[in-house]
Write a protein that holds these residues in place. Structure first.
Motif, PDB file in Angstrom:
ATOM      1  N   LEU A  86       0.817  -1.207   0.000  1.00 54.77           N
ATOM      2  CA  LEU A  86       0.000   0.000   0.000  1.00 54.77           C
ATOM      3  C   LEU A  86       0.847   1.252   0.000  1.00 54.77           C
ATOM      4  O   LEU A  86       0.516   2.236  -0.683  1.00 54.77           O
ATOM      5  CB  LEU A  86      -0.935  -0.003   1.226  1.00 54.77           C
ATOM      6  N   ARG A  91     -10.393   5.730  -5.016  1.00 55.20           N
ATOM      7  CA  ARG A  91      -9.634   6.347  -3.933  1.00 55.20           C
ATOM      8  C   ARG A  91      -9.935   7.843  -3.842  1.00 55.20           C
ATOM      9  O   ARG A  91     -10.085   8.389  -2.752  1.00 55.20           O
ATOM     10  CB  ARG A  91      -8.137   6.103  -4.139  1.00 55.20           C
ATOM     11  N   TRP A 138      -8.496   8.414   9.374  1.00 52.91           N
ATOM     12  CA  TRP A 138      -8.083   7.208   8.634  1.00 52.91           C
ATOM     13  C   TRP A 138      -7.830   7.541   7.168  1.00 52.91           C
ATOM     14  O   TRP A 138      -6.865   7.052   6.566  1.00 52.91           O
ATOM     15  CB  TRP A 138      -9.174   6.158   8.771  1.00 52.91           C
ATOM     16  N   SER A 159      -4.359   7.114   5.172  1.00 56.39           N
ATOM     17  CA  SER A 159      -4.301   6.334   3.935  1.00 56.39           C
ATOM     18  C   SER A 159      -3.703   7.162   2.804  1.00 56.39           C
ATOM     19  O   SER A 159      -2.891   6.652   1.996  1.00 56.39           O
ATOM     20  CB  SER A 159      -5.703   5.864   3.555  1.00 56.39           C
ATOM     21  N   GLN A 201       0.386  -0.450   6.665  1.00 56.97           N
ATOM     22  CA  GLN A 201      -0.699  -1.178   6.003  1.00 56.97           C
ATOM     23  C   GLN A 201      -1.524  -1.996   6.993  1.00 56.97           C
ATOM     24  O   GLN A 201      -2.762  -1.890   7.003  1.00 56.97           O
ATOM     25  CB  GLN A 201      -0.134  -2.063   4.891  1.00 56.97           C
ATOM     26  N   LEU A 245      -3.688   0.398   9.097  1.00 58.82           N
ATOM     27  CA  LEU A 245      -4.843   0.939   8.390  1.00 58.82           C
ATOM     28  C   LEU A 245      -5.951  -0.113   8.258  1.00 58.82           C
ATOM     29  O   LEU A 245      -7.140   0.210   8.340  1.00 58.82           O
ATOM     30  CB  LEU A 245      -4.422   1.452   7.009  1.00 58.82           C
TER      31      LEU A 245
END
Length: 962
Positions: A105, A305, A343, A347, A361, A364
């Motif tokens: 990620l 995203r 969060w 991210s 990762q 999260l």
């Protein structure tokens, strides 16, 4: 010469090799025996799209010699390469694992993100044992063996230009790391799965939209974690990189489920229809990404995203707006949504490379489960609120008990065998009786039942027992402790035992006192004038008709009809106010009552018109003398404070005869004589004579023409626009009736409305206007969907309001027209509702329940309505134009203060304000600054036909769309 040529050729080959590959050798990385892991990501040399062959110089060996190696790609195509070198400084052989994860990620990117796949196709050493590929569903893993003191250069053929991470692990340390991360994955997946399953169970037993939306979000998070943890890869054997489509689909579903949760939890469709439109559009766009994901998962994942960030910010804005409006659900969601924004920020930093720790990762992933867990706790508070989780699973007996509790009725249970009536004490509390007074034999009830109802109550119970069937539905009165009686409605049915006899009689007892009082009030108001307490016009006609019948039968007591109308009363009422006018009418009624004898009848026929059925006087001169006494009575001044008011009266007389004339005809003759007196200047007495019919013939003809015009639909309905001041858009219209007489041309309402009220045609005229205005409004709302709240106001006269059929007429009109509730507004002047406030309040409540809007017209022209205003269900106040026009007479400063007070009062009571008489832009600006919502006046348009009003609406719509 031959030797020289060989040297030149050798130098040329070395030069070509130097151009094709870097001249310098790679730097070897020492591999300590005690190091668990070494990060090689930044220590490799990269060759992007270099070609099918790669020639590089090796790292200097222990002897310092740099050698050259050449590697060829497996399929002979252009490819990407990385080169690195490792050295073993120890005197023992060491084994290490080279690990390159498929997906990471951190640094994957937002737009066209790297969704992961197999990175290393092959690994070639410069010397020693060839690395062995170890099967792994999550990474490219090669076992590397380094001899003691060896320096080995490795060339890796890549499948992708990007290698997000390259680690050299000690085998046991890598195994421990994988096992630890596997345990963490199992814990997170277990919590997520249990949470999703629990929320699904709540959906089964609590079916509101909030719970399915939350369960969908939980299952989506679980599915995404299964992709991120490689669970689907193990189950379905997708192969290296095959989970890209799954990963993109998971991110798309995550964004879509977040929208569904926000929409369902906040119940956004209840607040505004635009919320539903935006939510549906966003869902359609997100679900459309599945088609893009099939062609290019990276594009779909990038849009998803970006959408997550937009949803997080916009959702937080919606939550804050609804929280400031006091919405409990939004307030409870604020902490969880703040955590969600945190969060999302984490991210974003991870995918852009701002956070590069290996724990980002999994952290999260755990944070995602924590957010869903907090959301689950939030919705659980609603699920268990009030202690009633089960909905729809209660039994029939419980449902009936809840319905009985909700209705407010009392249980009435008569145990016939024991002869005991049970009411749970509620009835005794209502009647203020001692506990147990009515908990006993049925005969004990006879002591508190009204004497007129006792025999009927006893007979009903006896009949039920004898016939063993049927139902009880009886109204009777019970005496309270203070001696007053209350009405109750008993509904019950018998229950039979095994032998077919009645063992119980069970039902409900409903307090019907308010309903009975209302019915009695309606009955009283149908025959008695509420202000003066005198009989109304219908009773006047009935009594005169009875007197005529008795005179024809007995030949004595010939009746005389006297009609008296106050001259100039309307001007006094307008100038002094409604309360003064009401006091004048009440005073006049008392004065006139003192002039007649007990056998005579005084009635109030209309607003300022009184009628007398005269039986005590038979001689013409004595009848004339009574008329003169009535005239002098009216002329006597009325004192109000420091002022005296002088009024006169016009009196008409008509004597009944033995001809086949009806009471209505005699009263009409008296009215003709009264109008003749008014035409001659008023303050006089006129007796009816046949020649007066020619004088008043035009009035009769006009009345007949009006009746014909209503029947044939010849009246025109004009519409004056009402403007919304905030955006100067048309908010509605006021329907105004006009009559184009075939001989007299256009007639204004002041020329035929009074005639319609006096002749009784006002009811037919009112229904005529109401039906056509409703039909036109329905057409406008159908044609202009964006303006579905467009309204139309229709005036209601006093005769219509006091008429019992008004409720049914309005209900019929509303049922025939598909109108938005509240957009057909009935305008009622405050003088009308104050004539009979109790009756008006009941009628207005019924009209409001049918979907009719209610507007209080001419507000401010009297003060008597202020104390009753909160009792009437008006949604709009219409301010009289005298408070709006900024003329010279109103420059004393009181007008804006009064107007501002009226607007504030209306807003405090939850009503809109329409200001009449806006004629200048300064008037409109002043009204807008005071908070007035709507304005009406010649500034925005005069009354116009429906066709012109339609064009005005269309032009407005075109301007808005342009």
């Amino acid at each position: 010469m031959h030797r020289l040529c060989l040297v030149l050729i050798a130098l040329l080959l070395v030069g070509v090799a130097g151009v094709a590959t870097p001249a310098r050798a790679v730097e070897a990385i020492s591999v300590p025996a005690n190091a668990d892991a070494i990060d090689l990501t930044r220590s490799v040399e990269r060759y992007v799209n270099h070609g099918p062959n790669l020639q590089v110089s090796t790292a200097p060996g222990a002897d310092g010699i740099v050698r050259r190696i050449e590697v060829t790609s497996r399929d002979g195509s252009n490819t990407d390469w990385i080169v690195f070198a490792l050295s073993n400084p120890s005197d023992e052989q060491i084994d290490r694992l080279l690990v390159s994860p498929y997906y990471r990620l951190v640094g994957s990117g937002i737009i066209w993100p790297d969704l992961g796949r197999s990175r290393v196709a092959s690994l070639s050493p410069s010397q020693g044992i060839v690395p062995e590929r170890i099967a792994s569903p999550e990474a490219d893993v090669f076992r590397i063996t380094l001899d003691p003191g060896a320096v080995v250069t490795f060339v890796a053929e890549l499948r992708t230009p990007n290698v997000p991470q390259l680690y050299l692990w000690q085998p046991e340390a890598y195994k421990d790391s994988v096992n630890a991360y596997t345990l963490y994955k199992g814990i997170v997946l277990g919590i997520s799965g249990l949470l999703a399953l629990f929320l699904t169970i709540i959906v089964v037993i609590k079916g509101t939209i909030m719970f399915p939306a939350t369960a969908a979000l939980a299952w989506t998070v679980l599915g995404y974690l299964c992709v991120d943890f490689g669970f689907w890869n193990r189950v379905f054997g997708l192969g290296a990189g095959g989970e890209q489509l799954y990963r993109a689909g998971g991110e798309v579903l995550l964004a879509a489920s977040l929208i569904v949760f926000l929409y369902g939890y906040l119940n956004l469709n209840r607040w505004h229809i635009h919320y539903s439109h935006v939510a549906i559009a966003a869902l359609v766009l997100l679900l459309g990404l599945f088609g893009i994901a099939i062609a290019d998962p990276a594009i779909a994942a990038g849009i998803a995203r970006l959408s997550l960030g937009v949803i997080g910010l916009l959702g937080f804005g919606v939550v804050l707006v609804l929280a400031f409006q006091g919405y409990d659900r939004a307030i409870m969601l604020i902490p969880t949504w703040v955590l969600l924004l945190a969060w999302l920020c984490g991210s974003a930093l991870a995918v852009t490379g701002g956070l590069s720790n290996d724990l980002v990762q999994p952290a999260l992933d755990g944070g995602m489960v924590l957010i869903v867990l907090l959301i689950g706790f939030t919705v659980m508070q609603h699920a268990f609120a009030g202690g009633a989780l089960v909905q729809g699973s209660i039994g029939d007996v419980e449902r009936r008990a809840l319905a009985l509790t909700g209705s407010g009725d009392m249980v009435w249970d008569w145990d016939v065998d024991r002869d005991r009536i049970h009411t749970a004490g509620e009835l005794e509390m209502l009647l203020a009786l001692k506990p147990g007074t009515l908990e006993g034999p049925a005969r004990d009830w006879l002591d508190v039942i009204h004497p007129q109802d006792r025999d009927r109550f006893r007979a009903t119970l006896d009949a039920i027992i004898d016939q063993r069937r049927g139902r009880i539905s009886q109204v009777f009165r019970l005496r309270s402790e203070d001696g007053h009686f209350r009405w109750f409605l008993l509904r019950a049915r018998p229950l039979l035992g095994a032998d077919g006899e009645v063992v119980r009689c069970v039902g409900t007892l409903h307090d019907a006192t308010e309903q009975k009082t209302f019915e009695e009030r309606l009955l009283h108001d149908s025959v008695i004038d509420n202000l003066t307490g005198l009989p109304n016009r219908q009773i006047f006609l009935d009594r005169f008709d009875a007197a005529m019948s008795r005179y024809r039968a007995e030949g004595a007591g010939r009746p005389t009809a006297i009609v008296l109308d106050l001259d100039g009363f309307k001007q006094v009422n307008d100038n002094q106010g409604i309360s003064v006018g009401d006091s004048i009418l009440l005073t006049m009624a008392r004065r006139l009552a003192r002039q007649i004898k007990p056998q005579d009848s005084l009635c109030r026929l209309a607003g300022d018109q009184f009628g007398i059925v005269l039986l005590s006087e038979q001689q013409a001169d004595r009848i004339a003398g009574l008329g003169e006494a009535l005239r002098r009575t009216v002329r006597a001044p009325l004192t109000f404070g420091e002022h005296e008011i002088y009024l006169t009266g016009s009196i008409g007389l008509a004597i009944g005869d033995e001809a086949n004339t009806t009471a209505a005809e005699v009263v009409r003759d008296a009215e003709i004589a009264m109008y003749q007196a008014k035409m001659l200047g008023g303050d006089r007495i006129e007796a009816y004579r046949p020649t007066l019919k020619t004088v008043t013939g035009d009035r009769v003809v006009l009345e007949n023409d009006l009746k014909s015009a209503i029947s044939n639909g010849e009246l025109r309905i004009l519409y004056q626009p009402i403007i919304r001041l905030s955006d100067r858009a048309i908010a509605g219209f006021e329907a105004l009736v006009r009559w184009q007489h075939p001989k007299q041309g256009w007639l204004g309402p002041h020329e035929f409305i009074p005639l319609a009220e006096e002749s009784g045609l006002i009811n037919e005229l009112g229904i005529y206007v109401l039906e056509r205005a409703a039909r036109q409004l329905a057409y406008w709302q159908q044609q202009h969907h964006d303006n579905y709240r467009l309204f139309t106001s229709v005036n209601v006269s006093s005769r219509q309001l006091l008429r019992h059929d008004l409720i049914n007429d309005v209900k019929a009109v509303m049922s025939r027209s598909a109108l938005t509730p509240g957009t057909l507004k009935l305008e009622i002047t405050e003088s009308l509702v104050m004539e009979n406030p109790e009756y008006s309040a009941k009628v207005l409540e019924r009209l409001r329940s049918f979907g009719a809007g209610l507007s209080l017209d001419d507000f401010g022209t009297g003060y008597s309505s202020l104390s009753y205003l909160q009792r009437f269900p008006f949604d709009t106040i219409k301010v009289d134009q005298s408070f709006v026009r900024n003329d010279q007479k109103n420059h004393n400063g009181a007008r804006p203060v009064i107007l501002r007070s009226i607007v504030t009062l209306a807003h405090d009571l939850g009503m809109d304000v329409v200001a009449e008489g806006a004629e200048t832009e300064s008037d409109a600006l002043e009204l807008l600054q005071m908070g007035c919502e709507y304005a009406q006046g010649f500034l925005y348009g005069q009354p116009m036909p429906a066709e012109d009003a339609t064009r005005m609406l269309s032009n407005q719509l075109s301007r808005m769309q342009g």
